[in-house]
Design a protein around this motif. Structure first.
Motif, PDB file in Angstrom:
ATOM      1  N   TYR A   1       7.258   3.529  -9.222  1.00 58.22           N
ATOM      2  CA  TYR A   1       6.838   2.384  -8.527  1.00 58.22           C
ATOM      3  C   TYR A   1       7.454   1.426  -8.703  1.00 58.22           C
ATOM      4  N   GLY A   2       8.035   1.027  -9.751  1.00 55.80           N
ATOM      5  CA  GLY A   2       8.716  -0.151 -10.112  1.00 55.80           C
ATOM      6  C   GLY A   2      10.235  -0.171  -9.200  1.00 55.80           C
ATOM      7  N   THR A   3      10.533   0.877  -9.074  1.00 54.49           N
ATOM      8  CA  THR A   3      11.886   1.026  -8.395  1.00 54.49           C
ATOM      9  C   THR A   3      11.515   0.857  -6.848  1.00 54.49           C
ATOM     10  N   LEU A   4      10.542   1.398  -6.296  1.00 57.09           N
ATOM     11  CA  LEU A   4      10.128   1.351  -4.961  1.00 57.09           C
ATOM     12  C   LEU A   4       9.950  -0.102  -4.682  1.00 57.09           C
ATOM     13  N   SER A   5       9.346  -0.992  -5.361  1.00 61.67           N
ATOM     14  CA  SER A   5       8.555  -2.085  -5.071  1.00 61.67           C
ATOM     15  C   SER A   5       9.556  -3.191  -5.624  1.00 61.67           C
ATOM     16  N   ARG A   6      10.602  -3.022  -6.122  1.00 62.93           N
ATOM     17  CA  ARG A   6      11.370  -4.349  -6.734  1.00 62.93           C
ATOM     18  C   ARG A   6      12.058  -5.080  -5.574  1.00 62.93           C
ATOM     19  N   ASP A   7      12.137  -4.792  -4.423  1.00 60.97           N
ATOM     20  CA  ASP A   7      12.256  -5.930  -3.327  1.00 60.97           C
ATOM     21  C   ASP A   7      11.239  -6.547  -2.652  1.00 60.97           C
ATOM     22  N   PHE A   8      10.098  -6.159  -3.149  1.00 60.25           N
ATOM     23  CA  PHE A   8       8.890  -6.707  -2.758  1.00 60.25           C
ATOM     24  C   PHE A   8       7.913  -7.403  -3.570  1.00 60.25           C
ATOM     25  N   PRO A   9       8.455  -8.396  -4.523  1.00 53.55           N
ATOM     26  CA  PRO A   9       7.272  -9.080  -5.682  1.00 53.55           C
ATOM     27  C   PRO A   9       6.231  -9.514  -5.107  1.00 53.55           C
ATOM     28  N   LEU A  10       4.835  -9.236  -5.584  1.00 54.42           N
ATOM     29  CA  LEU A  10       3.636  -9.917  -5.084  1.00 54.42           C
ATOM     30  C   LEU A  10       3.958 -11.468  -5.036  1.00 54.42           C
ATOM     31  N   LEU A  11       4.444 -11.960  -6.133  1.00 49.40           N
ATOM     32  CA  LEU A  11       4.468 -13.357  -6.253  1.00 49.40           C
ATOM     33  C   LEU A  11       5.792 -13.825  -6.081  1.00 49.40           C
ATOM     34  N   LYS A  12       6.183 -14.244  -4.866  1.00 51.22           N
ATOM     35  CA  LYS A  12       7.604 -14.434  -4.455  1.00 51.22           C
ATOM     36  C   LYS A  12       7.970 -15.983  -4.761  1.00 51.22           C
TER      37      LYS A  12
ATOM     38  N   PHE B   1       0.942  -1.264   0.047  1.00 50.41           N
ATOM     39  CA  PHE B   1      -0.057   0.007  -0.071  1.00 50.41           C
ATOM     40  C   PHE B   1       1.028   1.421   0.052  1.00 50.41           C
ATOM     41  N   ILE B   2       1.912   1.223   0.772  1.00 52.57           N
ATOM     42  CA  ILE B   2       2.760   2.352   0.969  1.00 52.57           C
ATOM     43  C   ILE B   2       3.529   2.614  -0.552  1.00 52.57           C
ATOM     44  N   HIS B   3       3.867   1.731  -0.941  1.00 44.09           N
ATOM     45  CA  HIS B   3       4.653   1.789  -2.429  1.00 44.09           C
ATOM     46  C   HIS B   3       3.694   2.578  -3.280  1.00 44.09           C
ATOM     47  N   VAL B   4       2.617   2.137  -3.526  1.00 43.66           N
ATOM     48  CA  VAL B   4       1.486   2.730  -4.430  1.00 43.66           C
ATOM     49  C   VAL B   4       1.326   4.237  -3.909  1.00 43.66           C
TER      50      VAL B   4
ATOM     51  N   ILE C   1       3.063   0.797 -18.481  1.00 42.21           N
ATOM     52  CA  ILE C   1       4.202   0.938 -19.450  1.00 42.21           C
ATOM     53  C   ILE C   1       5.442   1.294 -18.729  1.00 42.21           C
ATOM     54  N   GLY C   2       5.148   2.045 -17.712  1.00 41.13           N
ATOM     55  CA  GLY C   2       6.628   2.530 -16.878  1.00 41.13           C
ATOM     56  C   GLY C   2       7.037   1.241 -16.104  1.00 41.13           C
ATOM     57  N   ILE C   3       5.982   0.614 -15.496  1.00 41.81           N
ATOM     58  CA  ILE C   3       6.562  -0.635 -14.905  1.00 41.81           C
ATOM     59  C   ILE C   3       7.265  -1.805 -15.579  1.00 41.81           C
ATOM     60  N   GLY C   4       6.465  -1.823 -16.775  1.00 46.76           N
ATOM     61  CA  GLY C   4       7.220  -2.710 -17.835  1.00 46.76           C
ATOM     62  C   GLY C   4       8.596  -2.487 -18.256  1.00 46.76           C
ATOM     63  N   LEU C   5       8.663  -1.254 -18.681  1.00 41.03           N
ATOM     64  CA  LEU C   5      10.226  -0.518 -18.852  1.00 41.03           C
ATOM     65  C   LEU C   5      11.154  -0.944 -17.752  1.00 41.03           C
ATOM     66  N   PHE C   6      10.562  -0.533 -16.570  1.00 42.91           N
ATOM     67  CA  PHE C   6      11.531  -0.830 -15.364  1.00 42.91           C
ATOM     68  C   PHE C   6      11.915  -2.342 -15.177  1.00 42.91           C
ATOM     69  N   GLU C   7      11.023  -3.297 -15.447  1.00 44.82           N
ATOM     70  CA  GLU C   7      11.342  -4.757 -15.097  1.00 44.82           C
ATOM     71  C   GLU C   7      12.340  -5.074 -16.288  1.00 44.82           C
ATOM     72  N   PHE C   8      12.100  -4.405 -17.436  1.00 46.11           N
ATOM     73  CA  PHE C   8      12.845  -4.855 -18.597  1.00 46.11           C
ATOM     74  C   PHE C   8      14.357  -4.326 -18.259  1.00 46.11           C
ATOM     75  N   ALA C   9      14.503  -3.095 -17.835  1.00 45.33           N
ATOM     76  CA  ALA C   9      15.906  -2.628 -17.608  1.00 45.33           C
ATOM     77  C   ALA C   9      16.445  -3.291 -16.433  1.00 45.33           C
ATOM     78  N   ASN C  10      15.509  -3.634 -15.453  1.00 45.99           N
ATOM     79  CA  ASN C  10      16.045  -4.349 -14.057  1.00 45.99           C
ATOM     80  C   ASN C  10      16.708  -5.645 -14.793  1.00 45.99           C
ATOM     81  N   LEU C  11      16.045  -6.234 -15.789  1.00 47.22           N
ATOM     82  CA  LEU C  11      16.534  -7.573 -16.184  1.00 47.22           C
ATOM     83  C   LEU C  11      17.909  -7.487 -16.973  1.00 47.22           C
ATOM     84  N   TYR C  12      18.160  -6.257 -17.190  1.00 39.55           N
ATOM     85  CA  TYR C  12      19.841  -6.085 -18.087  1.00 39.55           C
ATOM     86  C   TYR C  12      20.295  -5.139 -17.067  1.00 39.55           C
ATOM     87  N   LEU C  13      19.949  -4.856 -15.876  1.00 37.78           N
ATOM     88  CA  LEU C  13      20.758  -3.996 -14.962  1.00 37.78           C
ATOM     89  C   LEU C  13      21.011  -2.741 -15.609  1.00 37.78           C
TER      90      LEU C  13
END
Length: 500
Positions: free
Chosen positions: A130-141, A35-38, A71-83
């Motif tokens: 949002y992607g940056t804030l929530s990257r250490d807390f995936p919904l599906l662990k 909730f806080i991240h949102v 789109i922003g969350i998707g871009l972050f996940e893609f960028a995170n995959l490639y550091l």
């Protein structure tokens, strides 16, 4: 050189605080963090976009924001995959800063397509936030959708739904309040969003060497980053103030005899409509505040170590009965030196159903003396969140607690006072105690002594500068040979072999 050190220290401080914040939430109730991240990523954006004025339709605005955020969350996940996530976050913050500066002028323009484009671009950038804030807390662990994941997903949906409802209600509020009030609210919301983004940009650019690491700039950035945690409360306060001013726009009650039946009904309907909007806004604010306050006051609070039992040696030795450790809990103790230094250590049994005691200092060679807590079959360093497998406690290296020599005769764990005294410099806590000046013999309170001097790892206290200078010239004359104690920088081997 000093600026470089300050920057490294600030970066380390932020990194450690982030790791500690993750541990604190995991150690209490992890669900509130979703909730806080949102809220942290999207509340300010939602409020600002609602105040900017009407758009073609609520549907068009919702789609622009919803698609942009994903789109922003998707871009972050893609960028995170490639550091590339750090670089992407830097650019996204730059885009947000520029768009917020342009937003004031754009919101006054009649071009609805331009406003929607601005909303869409901001939504993409805040989606990355949002992607940056929530990257250490995936919904599906894990591979399975467990109850915790379902509840956490529900909380994310709830928070998004509240933001959507809040946006719709605040557009109604923005239509009724005076333009000067609305423009002031826009300016305040923009200011705090900019401060948050500029603080993150500042520390990132200083790390890259783009900005000079001057003391005043580093101090300003650190203050912004520290107080940005309270910006969410400011946005909620703005909503309450605007909603209150909105409610004051309701027409006064008039008797039917004075205005007529039809006009009286219209007045009642208008008042009821405004009161419903006000009530809904207040309920949303209260719900958001409950989650945020719970996180700030409960879920994110650091764990505290248990109060240690103060021990005194008998004939220069400490003896702890094995029976005490068979509950497999962590038992924390402390010894107060003659100078008031508090030396903490703890004992625990490493195996259930088997006597395998271990005794260690409640400090780490890497992280210092914040101490450890036990959770299940793991020992956790409070400072850095490292989990230590209980059977490995007592081993050297890494973030393990500092071991010291002891003996176990099957009934008691025995260790010498001189062993504990060697660890005095691993701890920073000093309690108030009466001490003597080694030169004059004068009594004083250690914490109020004008002068102190460390000799052989032991701290001495002096009543004035004269006795201090005499001691410095020839310490052995007053206290004999230097006592033996150790510092964290000396490493584990300074205390010798540890009994197993």
């Amino acid at each position: 050189m000093c600026s470089s050190f300050n920057l490294k220290f600030a970066s380390l401080f932020l990194h450690v605080n982030e790791k500690r914040r993750k541990f604190f939430v995991e150690g209490h109730d992890a669900m509130s963090i979703y909730f806080i991240h949102v809220m942290q990523a999207l509340l300010g954006f939602t409020l600002l976009s609602a105040l900017w004025g009407k758009y073609p339709s609520l549907k068009a605005t919702f789609l622009a924001s919803f698609i942009g955020i994903w789109i922003g969350i998707g871009l972050f996940e893609f960028a995170n995959l490639y550091l590339w996530d750090t670089t992407l976050k830097l650019y996204a913050n730059g885009v947000i800063a520029v768009l917020l500066l342009l937003g004031w002028a754009v919101c006054l323009l009649p071009f609805k397509s331009v406003k929607l484009a601005l909303i869409a671009l901001l939504a993409i950038s805040f989606g990355i936030e949002y992607g940056t804030l929530s990257r250490d807390f995936p919904l599906l662990k894990g591979a399975l959708l467990d109850t915790l994941s379902i509840v956490s997903l529900g909380i994310v949906i709830l928070s998004a739904g509240l933001l959507l409802l809040l946006y719709w209600l605040m557009t109604k509020v923005a239509e009724k309040i005076r333009p000067s009030v609305r423009n002031t609210a826009i300016a305040l919301t923009t200011l705090f969003l900019l401060l948050d983004i500029l603080g993150e940009l500042g520390i990132a650019l200083m790390r890259l060497g783009v900005l000079p690491t001057s003391t005043w700039l580093l101090s300003a950035v650190a203050k912004v980053l520290h107080y940005s945690a309270f910006f969410t409360y400011i946005y909620l306060a703005i909503i309450v103030v605007l909603s209150t001013l909105f409610l004051r726009q309701q027409p006064r009650k008039e008797p039917k005899e004075t205005v007529g039946v039809i006009a009286s009904r219209r007045i009642r309907a208008t008042r009821a409509h405004l009161q419903k909007i006000f009530t809904c806004n207040i309920m949303i604010v209260l719900t958001m505040s409950a989650f945020i306050l719970y996180y700030d006051l409960v879920a994110s609070r650091p764990p505290t170590i248990s109060t240690p039992t103060i021990l005194e040696p008998v004939n220069g030795e400490f003896k702890i009965p094995m029976e005490l450790l068979r509950d497999n809990d962590l038992h924390r103790f402390a010894y107060i030196t003659d100078e008031g230094n508090k030396i903490r250590f703890f004992l625990l049994n490493r195996y259930k159903g088997k006597d395998a005691p271990v005794a260690v200092f409640d400090a780490c060679m890497i992280c210092g003396d914040m101490g450890y807590v036990k959770k299940g079959d793991e020992l956790i360093c409070i400072s850095c969140n490292v989990r230590i497998f209980i059977p490995s406690v007592g081993k050297e290296g890494g973030c393990n607690p500092i071991p010291f020599p002891y003996q176990f005769d099957g009934k008691e764990i025995i260790f010498k006072l001189e062993t504990i005294l060697k660890g005095v410099n691993y701890f920073s806590e000093v309690v108030e105690k009466s001490v003597s000046d080694p030169v004059s013999g004068a009594k004083m309170i250690n914490l109020k002594a004008p002068k102190t001097y460390v000799f052989g790892g032991k701290t001495y206290y002096f009543e004035n500068n004269d006795t201090y200078e005499k001691f410095k010239e020839n310490p052995e004359r007053y206290v004999g040979t230097a006592s033996e104690s150790h510092w964290r920088a000396q490493g584990y081997q300074a205390l010798g072999d540890v009994s197993k």
